[in-house]
Scaffold this motif. Structure first.
Motif, PDB file in Angstrom:
ATOM      1  N   LEU A 167       0.834  -1.207   0.000  1.00 51.85           N
ATOM      2  CA  LEU A 167       0.000   0.000   0.000  1.00 51.85           C
ATOM      3  C   LEU A 167       0.868   1.257   0.000  1.00 51.85           C
ATOM      4  O   LEU A 167       0.566   2.232  -0.696  1.00 51.85           O
ATOM      5  CB  LEU A 167      -0.929  -0.001   1.222  1.00 51.85           C
ATOM      6  CG  LEU A 167      -2.049  -1.052   1.213  1.00 51.85           C
ATOM      7  CD1 LEU A 167      -2.781  -1.071   2.553  1.00 51.85           C
ATOM      8  CD2 LEU A 167      -3.033  -0.774   0.083  1.00 51.85           C
ATOM      9  N   GLY A 168       1.955   1.220   0.794  1.00 54.64           N
ATOM     10  CA  GLY A 168       2.858   2.368   0.823  1.00 54.64           C
ATOM     11  C   GLY A 168       3.528   2.599  -0.517  1.00 54.64           C
ATOM     12  O   GLY A 168       3.655   3.744  -0.974  1.00 54.64           O
ATOM     13  N   GLY A 169       3.956   1.519  -1.164  1.00 55.58           N
ATOM     14  CA  GLY A 169       4.572   1.646  -2.485  1.00 55.58           C
ATOM     15  C   GLY A 169       3.602   2.163  -3.525  1.00 55.58           C
ATOM     16  O   GLY A 169       3.957   3.001  -4.373  1.00 55.58           O
ATOM     17  N   SER A 170       2.344   1.697  -3.451  1.00 59.69           N
ATOM     18  CA  SER A 170       1.325   2.182  -4.393  1.00 59.69           C
ATOM     19  C   SER A 170       1.050   3.668  -4.189  1.00 59.69           C
ATOM     20  O   SER A 170       0.867   4.422  -5.145  1.00 59.69           O
ATOM     21  CB  SER A 170       0.032   1.373  -4.204  1.00 59.69           C
ATOM     22  OG  SER A 170       0.247   0.008  -4.469  1.00 59.69           O
ATOM     23  N   LEU A 171       1.035   4.076  -2.912  1.00 57.76           N
ATOM     24  CA  LEU A 171       0.805   5.491  -2.603  1.00 57.76           C
ATOM     25  C   LEU A 171       1.925   6.353  -3.168  1.00 57.76           C
ATOM     26  O   LEU A 171       1.680   7.380  -3.827  1.00 57.76           O
ATOM     27  CB  LEU A 171       0.700   5.679  -1.094  1.00 57.76           C
ATOM     28  CG  LEU A 171       0.615   7.133  -0.594  1.00 57.76           C
ATOM     29  CD1 LEU A 171      -0.659   7.788  -1.111  1.00 57.76           C
ATOM     30  CD2 LEU A 171       0.679   7.193   0.927  1.00 57.76           C
ATOM     31  N   LEU A 172       3.176   5.933  -2.948  1.00 54.01           N
ATOM     32  CA  LEU A 172       4.311   6.695  -3.461  1.00 54.01           C
ATOM     33  C   LEU A 172       4.306   6.746  -4.988  1.00 54.01           C
ATOM     34  O   LEU A 172       4.558   7.795  -5.587  1.00 54.01           O
ATOM     35  CB  LEU A 172       5.624   6.077  -2.971  1.00 54.01           C
ATOM     36  CG  LEU A 172       6.032   6.367  -1.518  1.00 54.01           C
ATOM     37  CD1 LEU A 172       7.296   5.608  -1.166  1.00 54.01           C
ATOM     38  CD2 LEU A 172       6.231   7.859  -1.294  1.00 54.01           C
ATOM     39  N   ALA A 173       4.008   5.614  -5.618  1.00 55.67           N
ATOM     40  CA  ALA A 173       4.012   5.565  -7.080  1.00 55.67           C
ATOM     41  C   ALA A 173       2.944   6.476  -7.673  1.00 55.67           C
ATOM     42  O   ALA A 173       3.192   7.211  -8.638  1.00 55.67           O
ATOM     43  CB  ALA A 173       3.802   4.129  -7.555  1.00 55.67           C
ATOM     44  N   SER A 174       1.744   6.438  -7.098  1.00 57.68           N
ATOM     45  CA  SER A 174       0.647   7.273  -7.615  1.00 57.68           C
ATOM     46  C   SER A 174       0.901   8.751  -7.362  1.00 57.68           C
ATOM     47  O   SER A 174       0.423   9.616  -8.106  1.00 57.68           O
ATOM     48  CB  SER A 174      -0.676   6.848  -6.971  1.00 57.68           C
ATOM     49  OG  SER A 174      -0.636   7.046  -5.571  1.00 57.68           O
ATOM     50  N   TRP A 175       1.670   9.060  -6.313  1.00 58.86           N
ATOM     51  CA  TRP A 175       1.978  10.453  -6.001  1.00 58.86           C
ATOM     52  C   TRP A 175       3.117  10.972  -6.886  1.00 58.86           C
ATOM     53  O   TRP A 175       3.102  12.107  -7.342  1.00 58.86           O
ATOM     54  CB  TRP A 175       2.361  10.545  -4.520  1.00 58.86           C
ATOM     55  CG  TRP A 175       2.864  11.893  -4.102  1.00 58.86           C
ATOM     56  CD1 TRP A 175       2.199  13.081  -4.179  1.00 58.86           C
ATOM     57  CD2 TRP A 175       4.146  12.175  -3.530  1.00 58.86           C
ATOM     58  NE1 TRP A 175       2.982  14.099  -3.696  1.00 58.86           N
ATOM     59  CE2 TRP A 175       4.179  13.565  -3.286  1.00 58.86           C
ATOM     60  CE3 TRP A 175       5.250  11.408  -3.198  1.00 58.86           C
ATOM     61  CZ2 TRP A 175       5.291  14.193  -2.720  1.00 58.86           C
ATOM     62  CZ3 TRP A 175       6.349  12.027  -2.635  1.00 58.86           C
ATOM     63  CH2 TRP A 175       6.371  13.401  -2.405  1.00 58.86           C
ATOM     64  N   ILE A 176       4.115  10.099  -7.138  1.00 59.32           N
ATOM     65  CA  ILE A 176       5.286  10.509  -7.921  1.00 59.32           C
ATOM     66  C   ILE A 176       4.971  10.568  -9.411  1.00 59.32           C
ATOM     67  O   ILE A 176       5.462  11.453 -10.127  1.00 59.32           O
ATOM     68  CB  ILE A 176       6.444   9.510  -7.681  1.00 59.32           C
ATOM     69  CG1 ILE A 176       6.882   9.573  -6.240  1.00 59.32           C
ATOM     70  CG2 ILE A 176       7.590   9.754  -8.652  1.00 59.32           C
ATOM     71  CD1 ILE A 176       7.959  10.512  -5.909  1.00 59.32           C
ATOM     72  N   ASP A 177       4.173   9.648  -9.912  1.00 61.63           N
ATOM     73  CA  ASP A 177       3.959   9.501 -11.354  1.00 61.63           C
ATOM     74  C   ASP A 177       3.529  10.801 -12.041  1.00 61.63           C
ATOM     75  O   ASP A 177       4.105  11.170 -13.073  1.00 61.63           O
ATOM     76  CB  ASP A 177       2.948   8.388 -11.618  1.00 61.63           C
ATOM     77  CG  ASP A 177       2.813   8.070 -13.096  1.00 61.63           C
ATOM     78  OD1 ASP A 177       2.054   8.795 -13.775  1.00 61.63           O
ATOM     79  OD2 ASP A 177       3.452   7.108 -13.565  1.00 61.63           O
TER      80      ASP A 177
END
Length: 320
Positions: free
Chosen positions: A44-54
């Protein structure tokens, strides 16, 4: 699969006693199946970071953990150098953990495979270097660029294995009572091939891999790992019922009846420890079996490595 590998760490757990019962179960649950909790938080943390960075830096940045961590820490603390240092620490920590686990678990797998199939064991250190060499080769070949496809394909095999194991433990052992109540690991007491676990895994993986490559349409292609798990979970008890569980145990443990003839092999300090007639090391009784080829107790590892006996214990009347 990470949860499955945690079992390799649990082998270092102390014996369960009345004094450590609560701590023991707590450690087993959180270091074993409870690892899924940490895994879920991580995903979940990785998905959050990816969606925020993308949106801000593009999909390539979202694919690289170091850039995600650097951007996240820079946003929080505002110092670029400190953010880079923290990001580097977390990436190194996670990589050391997973690579140590994979190298250790992989060396166990290679050792077990070669000792059981080829009765040869050059040493764990050889397989450790082989495993590290394979990982370096894959890294240099750029496997990270198509890692999603590789893991998607591999998941069909991994989940089939997990489904077969869970089904055998829960249904065949717990409900149907077809599988033995204990887990046997000694070569001298096992058939070379048990269609219950291996058969259900191969069938399920074959069907799900076909689905993964689009043989059964887009829906099953997307859900091929789930198909793999369901098939393995269902097939294991079906095959166990068809074969009536006859391939679980090749011979009953005759050790209790035979070891009294070999008192000289008993360890003087403890009646529950025996000296292996092959390697000479002392083992707990549970790790030793009677070998009609050596006509003495032998440890489970030496039993797996013995190539001259031709499974005499399973065919000789003296084994019973």
């Amino acid at each position: 699969m990470q949860i499955g590998e945690q079992v390799d760490y649990l082998r270092f757990m102390p014996n369960l006693t009345s004094q450590n019962r609560n701590k023991w179960w707590l450690a087993v649950m959180f270091a074993g199946p409870g690892w899924v909790i940490l895994g879920a938080i991580k995903q979940l943390g990785g998905s959050l970071l990816a969606s925020w960075i993308d949106p801000a830096m593009g999909s390539k940045a979202a694919d690289e953990p170091i850039r995600m961590y650097t951007q996240a820490f820079h946003t929080v603390i505002g110092n670029g150098y400190a953010a880079l240092a923290l990001a580097t620490f977390f990436v190194l920590l996670s990589q050391i953990k997973i690579n140590v686990t994979n190298a250790y678990s992989g060396s166990l797998s290679w050792s077990n495979f070669f000792s059981r199939i080829f009765h040869s064991h050059p040493g764990r250190i050889v397989w450790l270097f082989l495993n590290v060499g394979i990982s370096l080769g894959l890294m240099e070949a750029g496997v990270f660029g198509f890692l999603n496809t590789v893991l998607g394909f591999y998941s069909n095999l991994a989940v089939a294995w997990i489904g077969a194991v869970v089904s055998d433990l829960v249904i065949n052992k717990g409900l149907l009572k077809i599988s033995p109540s204990y887990i046997e690991f000694k070569r001298g007491h096992l058939y070379n091939f048990n269609p219950v676990g291996f058969g259900s895994m191969i069938i399920a993986a074959s069907v799900s891999i076909a689905a993964f490559f689009g043989a059964f349409g887009l829906i099953l292609q997307a859900y091929s790992p789930f198909l793999s798990f369901v098939l393995a979970f269902v097939l294991a008890p079906v095959i166990a019922l068809v074969t009536r569980g006859k391939y679980y145990i090749a011979r009953e443990n005759a050790f209790e009846h035979s070891d009294r003839h070999h008192e000289t092999h008993k360890h003087s300090d403890s009646p529950d420890e025996l000296t292996c007639a092959s390697c000479g090391f002392v083992y707990e009784k549970v790790d030793v079996l009677y070998c009609p080829f050596h006509k003495a107790p032998i440890c489970s590892l030496c039993c797996s490595l013995e190539s001259a006996c031709h499974d005499l214990c399973k065919t000789s009347v003296s084994a019973h």
